[in-house]
Design a protein around this motif. Structure first.
Motif, short mmCIF file in Angstrom:
data_model
loop_
_atom_site.label_atom_id
_atom_site.label_comp_id
_atom_site.label_asym_id
_atom_site.label_seq_id
_atom_site.Cartn_x
_atom_site.Cartn_y
_atom_site.Cartn_z
N THR A 1 -0.94 0.65 -6.98
CA THR A 1 0.03 0.66 -5.88
C THR A 1 0.90 1.91 -5.87
O THR A 1 1.63 2.15 -4.94
CB THR A 1 0.97 -0.57 -5.97
OG1 THR A 1 1.47 -0.65 -7.29
CG2 THR A 1 0.26 -1.83 -5.58
N GLU A 2 0.83 2.68 -6.96
CA GLU A 2 1.70 3.85 -7.02
C GLU A 2 1.10 5.02 -6.22
O GLU A 2 0.02 4.91 -5.67
CB GLU A 2 1.96 4.25 -8.46
CG GLU A 2 2.80 3.21 -9.17
CD GLU A 2 3.04 3.51 -10.62
OE1 GLU A 2 2.67 4.62 -11.05
OE2 GLU A 2 3.58 2.65 -11.31
N GLY A 3 1.84 6.10 -6.18
CA GLY A 3 1.39 7.23 -5.37
C GLY A 3 1.83 7.03 -3.94
O GLY A 3 2.64 6.15 -3.64
N MET A 4 1.30 7.85 -3.06
CA MET A 4 1.75 7.81 -1.68
C MET A 4 1.39 6.50 -1.01
O MET A 4 0.24 6.07 -1.04
CB MET A 4 1.11 8.97 -0.92
CG MET A 4 1.90 9.36 0.30
SD MET A 4 0.98 10.54 1.24
CE MET A 4 2.22 11.75 1.56
N SER A 5 2.39 5.83 -0.44
CA SER A 5 2.13 4.53 0.17
C SER A 5 1.55 4.70 1.57
O SER A 5 1.57 5.78 2.15
CB SER A 5 3.42 3.73 0.26
OG SER A 5 4.23 4.27 1.29
N LEU A 6 1.05 3.58 2.10
CA LEU A 6 0.48 3.54 3.44
C LEU A 6 1.53 3.98 4.47
O LEU A 6 1.24 4.74 5.39
CB LEU A 6 0.04 2.10 3.72
CG LEU A 6 -1.02 1.92 4.80
CD1 LEU A 6 -2.30 2.61 4.39
CD2 LEU A 6 -1.24 0.45 5.04
N TRP A 7 2.76 3.49 4.25
CA TRP A 7 3.85 3.81 5.18
C TRP A 7 4.16 5.30 5.17
O TRP A 7 4.39 5.89 6.21
CB TRP A 7 5.09 3.00 4.84
CG TRP A 7 5.01 1.63 5.41
CD1 TRP A 7 4.70 0.49 4.74
CD2 TRP A 7 5.21 1.27 6.77
NE1 TRP A 7 4.70 -0.57 5.60
CE2 TRP A 7 5.02 -0.12 6.86
CE3 TRP A 7 5.54 1.98 7.92
CZ2 TRP A 7 5.14 -0.81 8.06
CZ3 TRP A 7 5.67 1.28 9.11
CH2 TRP A 7 5.46 -0.10 9.19
N ALA A 8 4.20 5.85 3.96
CA ALA A 8 4.52 7.27 3.83
C ALA A 8 3.46 8.09 4.58
O ALA A 8 3.77 9.10 5.21
CB ALA A 8 4.57 7.67 2.37
N ILE B 1 9.45 0.98 -3.60
CA ILE B 1 8.08 0.76 -4.10
C ILE B 1 7.07 0.78 -2.95
O ILE B 1 6.10 1.52 -2.98
CB ILE B 1 7.98 -0.60 -4.85
CG1 ILE B 1 8.92 -0.61 -6.05
CG2 ILE B 1 6.54 -0.87 -5.28
CD1 ILE B 1 9.01 -1.95 -6.75
N TYR B 2 7.35 -0.04 -1.92
CA TYR B 2 6.34 -0.25 -0.89
C TYR B 2 6.40 0.76 0.24
O TYR B 2 5.41 1.04 0.88
CB TYR B 2 6.45 -1.68 -0.34
CG TYR B 2 6.31 -2.73 -1.39
CD1 TYR B 2 5.09 -2.87 -2.09
CD2 TYR B 2 7.36 -3.57 -1.73
CE1 TYR B 2 4.95 -3.82 -3.08
CE2 TYR B 2 7.23 -4.52 -2.71
CZ TYR B 2 6.02 -4.65 -3.39
OH TYR B 2 5.89 -5.58 -4.36
N LEU B 3 7.61 1.29 0.52
CA LEU B 3 7.76 2.19 1.66
C LEU B 3 7.64 3.65 1.22
O LEU B 3 6.88 4.43 1.79
CB LEU B 3 9.12 1.95 2.31
CG LEU B 3 9.28 2.36 3.76
CD1 LEU B 3 8.40 1.51 4.65
CD2 LEU B 3 10.74 2.20 4.18
N LEU B 4 8.39 4.00 0.16
CA LEU B 4 8.36 5.39 -0.29
C LEU B 4 7.21 5.63 -1.26
O LEU B 4 6.76 6.76 -1.43
CB LEU B 4 9.68 5.77 -0.97
CG LEU B 4 10.96 5.57 -0.16
CD1 LEU B 4 12.17 6.03 -0.95
CD2 LEU B 4 10.89 6.31 1.17
N GLY B 5 6.74 4.57 -1.91
CA GLY B 5 5.64 4.71 -2.86
C GLY B 5 6.05 5.34 -4.17
O GLY B 5 5.28 6.03 -4.83
N MET B 6 7.31 5.11 -4.58
CA MET B 6 7.77 5.68 -5.85
C MET B 6 7.17 4.92 -7.02
O MET B 6 6.86 3.74 -6.93
CB MET B 6 9.31 5.59 -5.93
CG MET B 6 10.02 6.63 -5.10
SD MET B 6 11.77 6.30 -5.03
CE MET B 6 12.27 6.57 -6.72
N PRO B 7 7.01 5.60 -8.17
CA PRO B 7 6.50 4.90 -9.36
C PRO B 7 7.50 3.82 -9.80
O PRO B 7 8.71 4.06 -9.81
CB PRO B 7 6.42 5.99 -10.42
CG PRO B 7 6.70 7.28 -9.76
CD PRO B 7 7.28 7.02 -8.43
N THR B 8 7.00 2.64 -10.13
CA THR B 8 7.85 1.51 -10.47
C THR B 8 8.83 1.84 -11.59
O THR B 8 9.95 1.35 -11.60
CB THR B 8 6.99 0.29 -10.86
OG1 THR B 8 5.87 0.26 -9.98
CG2 THR B 8 7.75 -1.00 -10.73
#
Lengths: 246, 307
Positions: free
Chosen positions: B149-156, B207-214
């Motif tokens: 789930t990490e790395g660039m998220s779908l939203w980003a 986590i889900y929008l920006l895709g930052m590492p947890t």
């Protein structure tokens, strides 16, 4: 000297008769309510002598404030505030005591004018054109909420009499009291008319640390705000250091 | 044992307040959220006026966030650059929130607005987290490879047309600078309107929008919260004089002890289980608030005292 002696004798005779001529003498103790860290409410003793026949009523009123009441209605399944009514200068505490039911006084206009007894109290709306039924509805709701918070009494406190003339009672100041000037009015009604009234100011004040904190927050609010942040930050910092060592 | 609170103007049981702070602290230690969303409504329930409850909670959150951010700082789990972007949004949001609060209050709809916002946010955040975390738990249980789930998220990716593309070294992310500012803005509004740190909004969004590492999410969110709650506390102290320092210090004392237990629990449980527990709790509070909106209240009238 010989002339003065009869004069003194005359005064000694005259004084007590003058005193008994007063229809009502009452007092409260204490007249200053101190709020410190251990304040959980206080009973104030009210005592007095009633020399003339009639009904005694006591009203204790807190500082006045404007209050707004809002009524909820169901709109699309959700409870939403709709109507609102603002009342002007409403006492924040209203405690009554009486020697007999106020109906016995048989002068409704007088009781309304004096605002003695919750059933005779009429709150002043901000909007004078508001419908009477609406006002009555909102006023009753206000009394209900204040009674729930023990700031208005549900039933008048009975005055207990010792013999024919000596009366006493406790007026309860609840724990959620605001600081300020309160007034206690002691009324004597004879033959449906007001024959005597005595008023007492009661000072409710915060003392010691509580007063200092409150004063600081009110008068030096910027300093107080920064101090709060500094305290919170240092508390967090200290906790981390402390628990790391343990 | 009762103690009179100088600003709240009522006595409260010391042990009860310490316990409430402690509970907030356990949550803070476990999930990295300030516990404000629990403490504010509980204080109101105990008879503290909403204004004092909101302002005092914000002061209490400072302490728990400082304590938390220090721990994360030592483990290099704070993305300072991202935190500063979030902070810019957060401070803007705090200002917007204060005016929004005043406007809604004048309409008499502040309580409704707070409940509806809570239900909406808690509902969506809770559902999102519940789905994601249970999927991860199940995947792990069945030995399947955990979805990355990490790395660039779908939203980003969808929002990559936004300007001000910025590289965030600690998170190793290149996203539009407007995205963290936006997230901070929403969280900032929450702080001033609802007396919460905004962590439970920011953490899932990060986590889900920006895709930052947890690993850096909690530390970075706490870093931002320290500054927004400090600003909000000072604003409340100046504008409404509703910060009760005695109440705040009692909550803080309970909170720092609770946080130690919370951190211990957190280290023993896997991250997805913690997220699942938080999701369930968030959904439970959401349900309670939603019921409050629909069920007939025992008193149809509410009182609002002025000056």
């Amino acid at each position: 000297m010989k002339r003065i002696v009869p004069l003194i004798l005359l005064m000694l005779v005259a004084l007590p008769t003058h005193a008994t001529a007063r229809a009502l003498i009452a007092d409260l103790s204490p007249r200053v309510v101190d709020i410190s860290h251990d304040f959980t409410g206080l009973d104030v003793l009210l005592y007095g002598v009633q020399n003339d026949p009639g009904a005694v009523a006591v009203v204790l009123r807190g500082p006045a404030k404007d209050v707004t009441l809002r009524k909820k209605e169901r709109i699309a399944g959700i409870w939403v505030n709709t109507e609102s009514v603002t009342f002007k200068d409403v006492p924040q505490l209203y405690i009554t005591a009486e020697s007999e039911p106020l109906q016995a006084i048989n002068n409704e206009e007088l009781l309304r004018a004096l605002g003695v007894g919750l059933e005779y109290m009429q709150l002043t709306p901000e909007d004078p054109n508001e419908k009477k039924e609406v006002l009555e509805d909102f006023q009753q709701a206000y009394f209900r909420i204040m009674q729930h918070r023990s700031l208005y009494n549900e039933k008048p406190v009975p005055l207990s009499f010792w013999g024919e003339t000596l009366f006493r009672s406790y007026l309860h100041f609840p724990k959620n009291l605001t600081a300020g000037w309160y007034t206690a009015d002691v009324y004597l009604f004879t033959d449906g008319l007001l024959s005597h009234v005595q008023s007492f100011p009661i000072h409710v004040r915060k003392i010691g640390f509580e007063a200092w904190v409150y004063g600081l927050a009110q008068r030096h609010s910027v300093l107080y705000g920064i101090a709060c942040v500094a305290l919170a930050v240092s508390a967090g910092w200290t906790a981390t250091r402390f628990f790391k060592r343990v | 044992m009762q103690i009179y609170l100088p600003i709240a103007e009522l006595p409260l049981n010391v042990l009860l307040v310490l316990g409430l702070g402690g509970l907030g602290g356990v949550l803070a230690g476990m999930f990295g959220i300030g516990g404000g969303f629990l403490i504010t409504p509980m204080l109101i329930f105990m008879g503290v006026s909403p204004a004092v409850a909101v302002a005092t909670s914000s002061c209490q959150i400072i302490a728990s966030s400082v304590s938390g951010v220090l721990a994360h700082w030592q483990r290099n789990n704070v993305d300072v650059k991202m935190g500063l972007y979030l902070l810019v949004g957060g401070l803007l949001g705090a200002v917007v929130g204060v005016s929004l609060f005043t406007w809604l209050k004048s309409l008499g709809q502040i309580d409704l607005a707070i409940s509806v916002i809570y239900v909406m946010f808690l509902g969506s955040v809770g559902a999102l987290m519940a789905v994601e975390s249970s999927r991860t738990i199940l995947d792990k249980k069945h030995g399947r490879a955990v979805r990355y789930t990490e790395g660039m998220s779908l939203w980003a990716k969808r929002l990559s047309f936004l300007p001000f593309s910025t590289y965030f070294p600690r998170s190793d992310l290149t996203i539009s600078g407007l995205m963290p500012v936006g997230v901070g803005l929403v969280a900032g509004i929450m702080v001033s309107v609802m007396g919460i740190g905004g962590g439970f909004i920011m953490i899932p969004a990060m986590i889900y929008l920006l895709g930052m590492p947890t690993s850096v999410v909690v530390g970075t969110s706490l870093f931002q919260i320290v500054f927004t709650t400090s600003a909000v506390t000072v604003l409340h102290a100046i504008n409404t004089q509703t910060v009760d320092i005695v109440l705040a210090l009692l909550l803080i004392t309970g909170g720092v002890v609770g946080a130690q237990f919370g951190t211990k629990i957190a280290t023993r449980l896997p991250a997805e289980k913690l997220r699942w527990m938080l999701a369930i709790m968030v959904l439970a509070i959401c349900l309670k608030l939603a019921l409050g909106l629909v069920l007939t209240p025992s008193e149809l009238f509410t009182l609002d005292a002025r000056g």
